[in-house]
Scaffold this active site. Sequence first.
Site, PDB file in Angstrom:
ATOM      1  N   HIS A 131       0.835  -1.229   0.000  1.00  0.00           N
ATOM      2  CA  HIS A 131       0.000   0.000   0.000  1.00  0.00           C
ATOM      3  C   HIS A 131       0.859   1.264   0.000  1.00  0.00           C
ATOM      4  O   HIS A 131       0.427   2.304   0.486  1.00  0.00           O
ATOM      5  CB  HIS A 131      -0.942   0.048   1.211  1.00  0.00           C
ATOM      6  N   SER A 138      14.676  21.026 -16.478  1.00  0.00           N
ATOM      7  CA  SER A 138      13.458  21.766 -16.768  1.00  0.00           C
ATOM      8  C   SER A 138      13.838  23.024 -17.535  1.00  0.00           C
ATOM      9  O   SER A 138      14.896  23.606 -17.300  1.00  0.00           O
ATOM     10  CB  SER A 138      12.782  22.138 -15.448  1.00  0.00           C
ATOM     11  N   LYS A 154      15.923  21.444 -11.415  1.00  0.00           N
ATOM     12  CA  LYS A 154      15.281  20.165 -11.697  1.00  0.00           C
ATOM     13  C   LYS A 154      16.181  19.167 -12.425  1.00  0.00           C
ATOM     14  O   LYS A 154      16.968  19.525 -13.290  1.00  0.00           O
ATOM     15  CB  LYS A 154      14.022  20.377 -12.563  1.00  0.00           C
ATOM     16  N   GLU A 203       9.847   7.719 -16.786  1.00  0.00           N
ATOM     17  CA  GLU A 203       8.483   8.190 -17.070  1.00  0.00           C
ATOM     18  C   GLU A 203       8.068   7.772 -18.488  1.00  0.00           C
ATOM     19  O   GLU A 203       6.928   7.369 -18.729  1.00  0.00           O
ATOM     20  CB  GLU A 203       8.403   9.709 -16.922  1.00  0.00           C
TER      21      GLU A 203
END
Length: 468
Positions: free
Chosen positions: A160, A287, A293, A300
Amino acid sequence: MSENGKQVTWGGRFKDGPDSLMLAFGESVSFDQRLAPYDLQGSLGHASMLLAVGILNQDEFNQIENGLKELAEEVKCGDFLWKMELEDVHMNLEQALRAKTEAADKLHTGRSRNDQVATDVRLFFKDACSQLREGIEQTMSSLLALAKNHATTPIPGYTHLQRAQPVTVGHHLLAYVEMLGRDHERFSNVANHANVCPLGSGAIAGSTLPLDRALVAKALGFVDEQGEPRLTPNGMDAVADRDLFVEFASACSLCSLHLSRLAEDLILWNSSEFGYLRLPDAFTTGSSLMPQKKNPDCFELIRGKTGRVIGNLTNLLVTIKGLPLTYNRDLQEDKPPVFDSFDQLSICLAVTAGALDGAQINEEKCLEAASDPLLLATDLADYLVELGIPFRQAHHVVGALVARAEESQISLPELSDEDAQSICPQIGKDWREVFDLSRAFAKREKPGMPGPNQISERIKFWEGILGS
Ligand code: ARG
């Protein structure tokens, strides 16, 4: 296209050629040209059979063989001129062969594009499965190297997405090695299913000519371990069957799914909140706006492409589900999804391996997270079981101890012996020993558990298989 505009291969019964819109709509050469090497190989096998049964003479066979070899070279070098108006890879190559030799007119004897394309794709699937298995091995090796370096580095295992019990980086990564091991086996099953020759099925009902199906199957390597030919047993099934497409796309989906779950774990590990992992610059991006970043785009994209690969499987299932026997033109749409799944999975495997090779585990962060004593609450219940307390009661006792510690705003092992004994009189003075992580792992030395010997045995097992 012939001089009067009629289709050269099937235009005999037609007065007019196809509309230019229909040509553009019906063509598949833009995507099936990648079957060219397999189509040429299939044609050579078919021609050698036609020679053996006397339909081609030696001279005609030699001309066809030379022509096919020249075409293979032209295709390989990118010199071949693909013509949309010739519809597909099969007609393009046949016409190009015809330009080299008149004997080409005999090549399609006893063959239909239906059994031809079924043969081409079977050759493609055998090849694609073997390439994907190599890719899987490479990714498994990268996972294994990281698992080996951090075989005993503790981290929390999650259910979980809540901290559950301590495991090790080795144990966690080996879970993915097991998954990829199954994928590897799945692709050999798919290759085995592909290893059956449909040639001789013709359009649906074979041919009246004296074809030798066994000979062409052998020539194309559709043989079992004893070298015996493997032939499709029903011509209608052979030309209508797209099971292999679904099996291949399904094996690609499962393997992508595994990579996608790994990607998700690694994205979490790479976040500041977890901090277990640092990804290499080479597989991350910055970024355009926020200078600080460093984004885990590689993983992804793997997650994203997995959606696409699963979509390809769905696409095939839906395309096939309502088709009457046998071949229907809908089936021309079967190729882009499998080519795409193959391409996407191949690159996903390579990117996963590359990113893992440059990844660094932050041992301190891992240890810090795994040192949360609550991770060993179950071990405390096991300790009580060993004192003779039934597990369900032991579970309640530990629950009460956790609640007491929480009320007092202290950690579980900081509870006093008196406090602990007021909840469970049988508890001994040694109860805090369960909070030692090394003890916790040493007590987990049965197969499948994260004990250090188990992990190193499993690493050795996979190293043996992968030859690393
Ligand atoms: N380009 C076709 C396909 O891939 C080849 C088979 C054509 N057969 C036919 N009966 N029109 O499906």
